[in-house]
Structure formats: C-alpha cells, structure tokens
Enzyme design. Sequence first.
Site, PDB file in Angstrom:
ATOM      1  N   LYS A  28       0.836  -1.211   0.000  1.00 25.64           N
ATOM      2  CA  LYS A  28       0.000   0.000   0.000  1.00 25.64           C
ATOM      3  C   LYS A  28       0.866   1.255   0.000  1.00 25.64           C
ATOM      4  O   LYS A  28       0.607   2.196  -0.754  1.00 25.64           O
ATOM      5  CB  LYS A  28      -0.931  -0.026   1.215  1.00 25.64           C
ATOM      6  N   SER A  29       1.888   1.291   0.831  1.00 22.41           N
ATOM      7  CA  SER A  29       2.746   2.484   0.920  1.00 22.41           C
ATOM      8  C   SER A  29       3.405   2.772  -0.427  1.00 22.41           C
ATOM      9  O   SER A  29       3.457   3.924  -0.880  1.00 22.41           O
ATOM     10  CB  SER A  29       3.838   2.256   1.967  1.00 22.41           C
ATOM     11  N   ARG A  33       2.809   5.957  -3.271  1.00 21.23           N
ATOM     12  CA  ARG A  33       3.968   6.751  -3.703  1.00 21.23           C
ATOM     13  C   ARG A  33       4.215   6.622  -5.198  1.00 21.23           C
ATOM     14  O   ARG A  33       4.675   7.566  -5.848  1.00 21.23           O
ATOM     15  CB  ARG A  33       5.209   6.331  -2.900  1.00 21.23           C
ATOM     16  N   ARG A 129      -8.930  12.297  12.309  1.00 16.98           N
ATOM     17  CA  ARG A 129      -7.489  12.112  12.574  1.00 16.98           C
ATOM     18  C   ARG A 129      -6.726  13.435  12.538  1.00 16.98           C
ATOM     19  O   ARG A 129      -7.095  14.359  11.826  1.00 16.98           O
ATOM     20  CB  ARG A 129      -6.902  11.102  11.565  1.00 16.98           C
ATOM     21  N   SER A 174       6.852   9.207  12.197  1.00 21.25           N
ATOM     22  CA  SER A 174       5.813   9.052  11.180  1.00 21.25           C
ATOM     23  C   SER A 174       6.390   9.203   9.779  1.00 21.25           C
ATOM     24  O   SER A 174       6.901  10.261   9.412  1.00 21.25           O
ATOM     25  CB  SER A 174       4.712  10.101  11.384  1.00 21.25           C
ATOM     26  N   ASP A 327       1.935  -1.066  12.002  1.00 19.63           N
ATOM     27  CA  ASP A 327       0.608  -1.491  11.543  1.00 19.63           C
ATOM     28  C   ASP A 327       0.278  -2.924  11.966  1.00 19.63           C
ATOM     29  O   ASP A 327      -0.854  -3.383  11.737  1.00 19.63           O
ATOM     30  CB  ASP A 327       0.527  -1.394  10.015  1.00 19.63           C
ATOM     31  N   LYS A 354      -4.344   5.977  14.640  1.00 23.62           N
ATOM     32  CA  LYS A 354      -4.437   5.337  13.320  1.00 23.62           C
ATOM     33  C   LYS A 354      -5.888   5.418  12.826  1.00 23.62           C
ATOM     34  O   LYS A 354      -6.656   6.238  13.307  1.00 23.62           O
ATOM     35  CB  LYS A 354      -3.939   3.893  13.430  1.00 23.62           C
ATOM     36  N   ARG A 358      -6.187   2.016  17.975  1.00 20.94           N
ATOM     37  CA  ARG A 358      -6.031   0.562  17.815  1.00 20.94           C
ATOM     38  C   ARG A 358      -5.810  -0.163  19.138  1.00 20.94           C
ATOM     39  O   ARG A 358      -6.125  -1.357  19.240  1.00 20.94           O
ATOM     40  CB  ARG A 358      -4.903   0.261  16.818  1.00 20.94           C
ATOM     41  N   ARG A 403      -7.537  -3.038   9.561  1.00 22.52           N
ATOM     42  CA  ARG A 403      -6.643  -3.970  10.273  1.00 22.52           C
ATOM     43  C   ARG A 403      -7.304  -4.524  11.542  1.00 22.52           C
ATOM     44  O   ARG A 403      -6.987  -5.617  11.987  1.00 22.52           O
ATOM     45  CB  ARG A 403      -5.315  -3.303  10.593  1.00 22.52           C
TER      46      ARG A 403
HETATM   47  C1  S3P Z   1       2.512   4.828   6.179  1.00 24.72           C
HETATM   48  C2  S3P Z   1       3.019   5.250   7.389  1.00 24.72           C
HETATM   49  C3  S3P Z   1       2.496   4.807   8.692  1.00 24.72           C
HETATM   50  C4  S3P Z   1       1.585   3.602   8.565  1.00 24.72           C
HETATM   51  C5  S3P Z   1       0.630   3.730   7.418  1.00 24.72           C
HETATM   52  C6  S3P Z   1       1.395   3.861   6.108  1.00 24.72           C
HETATM   53  C7  S3P Z   1       3.111   5.317   4.939  1.00 24.72           C
HETATM   54  O1  S3P Z   1       1.740   5.878   9.260  1.00 24.72           O
HETATM   55  O2  S3P Z   1       0.872   3.408   9.774  1.00 24.72           O
HETATM   56  O3  S3P Z   1      -0.208   2.595   7.332  1.00 24.72           O
HETATM   57  O4  S3P Z   1       2.861   4.742   3.864  1.00 24.72           O
HETATM   58  O5  S3P Z   1       3.873   6.303   5.007  1.00 24.72           O
HETATM   59  P1  S3P Z   1       2.430   7.025  10.151  1.00 24.72           P
HETATM   60  O6  S3P Z   1       3.232   7.885   9.287  1.00 24.72           O
HETATM   61  O7  S3P Z   1       1.263   7.759  10.781  1.00 24.72           O
HETATM   62  O8  S3P Z   1       3.255   6.282  11.166  1.00 24.72           O
END
Ligand code: S3P
Length: 451
Positions: A28-29, A33, A129, A174, A327, A354, A358, A403
């Site tokens: 996903k990350s 990007r 959030r 983060s 996560d 989150k 959580r 999750r």
């Molecule tokens: C992510 C960063 C994390 C993670 C999220 C994906 C990312 O969040 O919990 O699921 O892709 O940069 P945080 O930046 O709030 O830690």
Amino acid sequence: MSSHGTPVPMSSTRCGPLKGRADVPGDKSISHRSLILGAMAVGETRITGLLEGEDVLDTAKAMRAFGAEVTDHGGAEWSVHGVGVGGFAEPDQVIDCGNSGTGVRLIMGAMATTPIAATFTGDASLNGRPMARVTDPLALFGAVAVGRTGGRLPMTIVGAKEPVPVRYVTPVPSAQVKSAVLLAGLNAPGQTVVIEKEATRDHTERMLQGFGAELSVEDTDEGRVITLTGQPELRPQVITVPRDPSSAAFPVCAALITEGSDVLVPNIGLNPTRAGLFETLRDMGADLSYENERIEGGEPMADLRARYSPDMKGIEVPPERAASMIDEYPVLSVVAANAVGPTVMRGVKELRVKESDRIEAMATGLRANGVEVEDGPDWWIVQGRGMGRVQGGAECASHLDHRIAMSFLVLGMSTVQPVHVDDAGPIATSFPIFEPLMARLGARIERTATE
Ligand code: S3P
C-alpha cells in the site's frame, strides 16, 4: 458503517489446517507513492502490481484531479503521465481521500509548494485524525491550511507562492509526516532537510532517488538526516510494486495459530523498516522461515513460510522496533492471546491515532472474547491464554479500521466460539481479496446477515 456503504458483518469460526499459497496484493505504501511520484515526474511511469484497494484508488482519482493522466490497463498494470514538479493544476472539486491517512497527508505535501488551493475530506475515520502534524511543517514552506477545530478535515490548503526550503525535525515517528515534508521540498528551491529520531519506513527516500532526485541520508547523533535538493526534474520510472508485508501478516499469523497449518506467502518485501513483526514472531517461537531470500529492485525479498506454532511464548517487544511494525500490533495481539504468558508492547502511542484508536479497539474486543488486557497511554499488555484457549463468542467493532476487522477475523480461527465483526467492509481499503484468499487456504469466514 463501512467506509463507503452499508456495514458488512462477518464471523470467523475455528477451522482445520490452513494450507497452500497466499498471494497477497501489492504494498500500500509503495502503491500510493508510485502514483504520486509518477504524477510529479515528466512523462510516463508504468506500474505493475499496484494495490487496487480503495485507499490507493482514491489517490489515483486525486492525481487525475491535479492534472495527471492516470490509466488502469487491467491486471494491476497502471500508467501515470506526470505533469512535473510544480505542475499540479488546481482541482475543481473537493479531494476525497476516503479512509486513507497516507493518501491525504502525502498529497497535501505534494501540492503545498505549488500556488493552487485544494480542499480535502475523507470518511468519518479520516476526518477524525490529526492533520496538524503535517500542516505545521507545511506552513514553514509558506503554505496555509484552514480546517476544522483541532486541525481536522475537511481542510483547505493554499500552496505557497514562493516556497522556502525547510529544516524539520519530526516530532513523532511518522513516515507520512516525513514524506509530506520531502514531497513539499521537491518544489522549494535549495535544500530541504528532514531529521527523524527513529527510522520509519523509507520508501519515499528510496523512490525519490529512483526517480532521479538528489537525496542523501546520514545517520548522526541527532537522528537520521535526510537532505533533498529541490526542483529536480523527476524521470518517469518502471515500477514493480512488491507484495505488502503488512497484508502478509494476516495469513502468516492465521497459520501460526490454526492447528496443522503450513502456508507459503511468496514475494514479500522485507525492507528492515517494515519487517519488525516477523522478527517479533520468531522471538516468540513462531515456526516462520524466510525461503528464497533475495534482493529485488534494491529491496530484500523472501517467501515467508508459516507453520502452526503451538508453543509460542509472550515477550516484551523491543520498543525501538515499534516503527518497523506499527501497523502489525493489532494482529500481533491476536497471536499474543494464543501464546503463553504476557506480551508487553511499549512505546506505541501512535497506535492511538491510526484509522482507529487501535489499542482501545483491540483491547475492548479481546476482553469481550475472554482475554485479559491492560493498557495505558503508550503501552498495552496482552495476557496469553495458550494456544486455542481463547473463548471467543463476542462481537467486535471494527471502527472503520481494516486492520482491526482482519485481526478479529484471524482471532476467530483459533477460538472455541466464533468471533463476530460488526463491519468488515473497510478491509477493501487495503486487502480487497482477503475473503477469497483466506477461504482458499481453508479459513471459515462468513458474511452474516444484517438485521
Ligand atoms: C505509512 C506510514 C504509517 C503507517 C501507514 C502507512 C506510509 O503511518 O501506519 O499505514 O505509507 O507512510 P504514520 O506515518 O502515521 O506512522
């Protein structure tokens, strides 16, 4: 409620062995990007293995709204015709990022140094959030943010006309905050510096280098210092998205706690900034091996093999590992409930902000199913009952959090009584094939009727 519709209640019942191969979707990350950096490059980026979950599809829509041409070629193959750094057009509609904190925070960063305005919103979870963690550093570049009380969405960002580069020490661990600052730094002249005290996932840094930006990383006494030279011309890339270790966590943990299981989860990225869960499981005594270890596209990869592990023990999870498995704590707590003795998790304050709180969500659901849990502001302790000894039988609220929903469905695979989840709809945000994939392995997850 699910993120985009009516609730989807599900229940999970103890099942026979899970066997076979679990091909989990793209990371996903890296998927977010790929679309955002593709939109900021000049020319066509090709992406294979994109995660086609709701979160990423919302980012694809957003990139179109900012003027990029984003095309779905089928079979998880996508292309993005980018408009270049500073080339975003002003969207004529509100940008709806759905459930995705990563989507909204990275996009805010990407547009904050271009002289356009954009208004962002999301679902009830996202709109609750905190966004100040991103808008505070974006203000240093010269961007202006106006949102609801407490820095919540919906929120409008007016990008800086004459952005200045920024030196920023991230106050929370983060990757989203770090990435927002780096993406904003792309269209500022000179050098933007981000310093993080604890290393978080480094996909933005690696991918920016891949797209041709000048970016260096140095480990110093102050922390990890990332220096980006602004206003590069990003070159389009051909990207193969690795499979998501955070999604792999679910079939892996399910196999560890389901009697007789033996599951292979191939092609998983084991970037050290993401692989903390697997180390922790091995520390607990899990029968989890890395097969076919290799480097692909500069990233360590392996096929994960998880077998039923009836003798796992609770441990104190090293707090310095938190960022690399942030996560994965919800599903770890499910394994911990089946281990012997307490599992202590400290230094995890971020879990409270989150998609849901959580710690609260898991503690409440685990207690309802017969597990003792203690918790404080940045810690929690799960008292393991031993393998297969959790009673189950309760309904758990997913709180619009994919999750949380998946973790409780995994819990139900090991409990005496089935576990019910009020709404599994949010699973579609990150793991749209969760249900059929788990069913193929042998899980008994069923949709239950809504009253
Ligand atoms: C992510 C960063 C994390 C993670 C999220 C994906 C990312 O969040 O919990 O699921 O892709 O940069 P945080 O930046 O709030 O830690």
